[in-house]
Design a protein around this motif. Structure first.
Motif, PDB file in Angstrom:
ATOM      1  N   GLU A   1       1.242 -11.500  -3.274  1.00 48.99           N
ATOM      2  CA  GLU A   1       2.477 -10.931  -3.815  1.00 48.99           C
ATOM      3  C   GLU A   1       2.535  -9.406  -3.684  1.00 48.99           C
ATOM      4  N   ARG A   2       1.426  -8.756  -3.347  1.00 50.49           N
ATOM      5  CA  ARG A   2       1.403  -7.296  -3.224  1.00 50.49           C
ATOM      6  C   ARG A   2       1.592  -6.815  -1.780  1.00 50.49           C
ATOM      7  N   VAL A   3       1.518  -7.722  -0.806  1.00 48.54           N
ATOM      8  CA  VAL A   3       1.630  -7.353   0.613  1.00 48.54           C
ATOM      9  C   VAL A   3       3.075  -6.983   0.922  1.00 48.54           C
TER      10      VAL A   3
ATOM     11  N   ALA B   1      -2.859  -0.713  17.023  1.00 42.05           N
ATOM     12  CA  ALA B   1      -1.542  -0.733  16.384  1.00 42.05           C
ATOM     13  C   ALA B   1      -1.515  -1.663  15.171  1.00 42.05           C
ATOM     14  N   GLY B   2      -2.255  -2.763  15.217  1.00 40.40           N
ATOM     15  CA  GLY B   2      -2.286  -3.694  14.089  1.00 40.40           C
ATOM     16  C   GLY B   2      -2.840  -3.055  12.822  1.00 40.40           C
ATOM     17  N   PRO B   3      -4.057  -2.479  12.880  1.00 40.74           N
ATOM     18  CA  PRO B   3      -4.579  -1.808  11.693  1.00 40.74           C
ATOM     19  C   PRO B   3      -3.715  -0.633  11.234  1.00 40.74           C
ATOM     20  N   ALA B   4      -3.167   0.126  12.178  1.00 35.69           N
ATOM     21  CA  ALA B   4      -2.299   1.248  11.790  1.00 35.69           C
ATOM     22  C   ALA B   4      -1.052   0.736  11.071  1.00 35.69           C
ATOM     23  N   GLY B   5      -0.485  -0.362  11.572  1.00 37.63           N
ATOM     24  CA  GLY B   5       0.676  -0.948  10.911  1.00 37.63           C
ATOM     25  C   GLY B   5       0.355  -1.422   9.508  1.00 37.63           C
ATOM     26  N   TRP B   6      -0.821  -2.025   9.340  1.00 31.93           N
ATOM     27  CA  TRP B   6      -1.217  -2.493   8.002  1.00 31.93           C
ATOM     28  C   TRP B   6      -1.348  -1.315   7.038  1.00 31.93           C
ATOM     29  N   TRP B   7      -2.012  -0.255   7.456  1.00 33.66           N
ATOM     30  CA  TRP B   7      -2.261   0.876   6.552  1.00 33.66           C
ATOM     31  C   TRP B   7      -0.978   1.616   6.198  1.00 33.66           C
ATOM     32  N   PHE B   8       0.004   1.639   7.105  1.00 32.86           N
ATOM     33  CA  PHE B   8       1.230   2.385   6.826  1.00 32.86           C
ATOM     34  C   PHE B   8       2.385   1.527   6.331  1.00 32.86           C
ATOM     35  N   ALA B   9       2.421   0.238   6.690  1.00 31.58           N
ATOM     36  CA  ALA B   9       3.589  -0.567   6.340  1.00 31.58           C
ATOM     37  C   ALA B   9       3.282  -1.827   5.544  1.00 31.58           C
ATOM     38  N   GLY B  10       2.048  -2.305   5.535  1.00 31.34           N
ATOM     39  CA  GLY B  10       1.769  -3.572   4.886  1.00 31.34           C
ATOM     40  C   GLY B  10       0.954  -3.477   3.623  1.00 31.34           C
ATOM     41  N   ARG B  11       0.127  -2.465   3.532  1.00 30.80           N
ATOM     42  CA  ARG B  11      -0.766  -2.325   2.387  1.00 30.80           C
ATOM     43  C   ARG B  11       0.027  -1.911   1.157  1.00 30.80           C
ATOM     44  N   PRO B  12      -0.367  -2.433  -0.020  1.00 31.79           N
ATOM     45  CA  PRO B  12       0.316  -2.010  -1.252  1.00 31.79           C
ATOM     46  C   PRO B  12       0.139  -0.519  -1.484  1.00 31.79           C
ATOM     47  N   LYS B  13       1.120   0.092  -2.121  1.00 30.52           N
ATOM     48  CA  LYS B  13       1.063   1.537  -2.358  1.00 30.52           C
ATOM     49  C   LYS B  13       0.044   1.920  -3.414  1.00 30.52           C
ATOM     50  N   ALA B  14      -0.095   1.103  -4.465  1.00 30.80           N
ATOM     51  CA  ALA B  14      -1.034   1.440  -5.529  1.00 30.80           C
ATOM     52  C   ALA B  14      -1.688   0.179  -6.057  1.00 30.80           C
ATOM     53  N   TYR B  15      -2.956   0.286  -6.352  1.00 38.56           N
ATOM     54  CA  TYR B  15      -3.670  -0.807  -6.974  1.00 38.56           C
ATOM     55  C   TYR B  15      -3.812  -0.525  -8.459  1.00 38.56           C
ATOM     56  N   ALA B  16      -3.795  -1.576  -9.265  1.00 37.94           N
ATOM     57  CA  ALA B  16      -4.012  -1.430 -10.700  1.00 37.94           C
ATOM     58  C   ALA B  16      -5.504  -1.327 -10.964  1.00 37.94           C
ATOM     59  N   LEU B  17      -5.869  -0.533 -11.937  1.00 38.63           N
ATOM     60  CA  LEU B  17      -7.244  -0.484 -12.383  1.00 38.63           C
ATOM     61  C   LEU B  17      -7.506  -1.709 -13.248  1.00 38.63           C
ATOM     62  N   PRO B  18      -8.736  -2.188 -13.305  1.00 37.06           N
ATOM     63  CA  PRO B  18      -9.013  -3.367 -14.129  1.00 37.06           C
ATOM     64  C   PRO B  18      -8.610  -3.126 -15.585  1.00 37.06           C
TER      65      PRO B  18
END
Length: 90
Positions: free
Chosen positions: A27-29, A47-64
């Motif tokens: 749900e975070r992708v 290009a795949g990893p670059a796309g993931w880091w700039f367009a697919g990865r969530p912007k912020a992770y929650a701390l536990p």
């Protein structure tokens, strides 16, 4: 040895990005479904990893134990003399 460096770099980058993608909750992708991101990362070495880091990865992770920051948490910082909770504890 220098000729192997780009291939080794692509492999390390793809493995690191693939692990990050697989560990991210569905749900975070952003952008594409997670399964599609895995194929993009594997099929396009740079290009795949670059796309993931700039367009697919969530912007912020929650701390536990803490919720994700939302728009309601983006208030302007206040000084201690403007904070009623701080003044109440004096």
């Amino acid at each position: 040895m220098l000729r192997l460096l780009p291939g080794l770099l692509a492999l390390v980058l793809a493995v690191y990005t693939l692990v990050d993608c697989v560990q991210t909750p569905d749900e975070r992708v952003r952008g594409l479904p997670k399964v599609v991101w895995v194929f993009v990362i594997l099929l396009f070495p740079y290009a795949g990893p670059a796309g993931w880091w700039f367009a697919g990865r969530p912007k912020a992770y929650a701390l536990p134990g803490r919720p994700l920051p939302g728009p309601q948490d983006r208030r302007a910082p206040r000084g201690p003399d403007d904070d009623p909770d701080f003044l109440r504890n004096l």
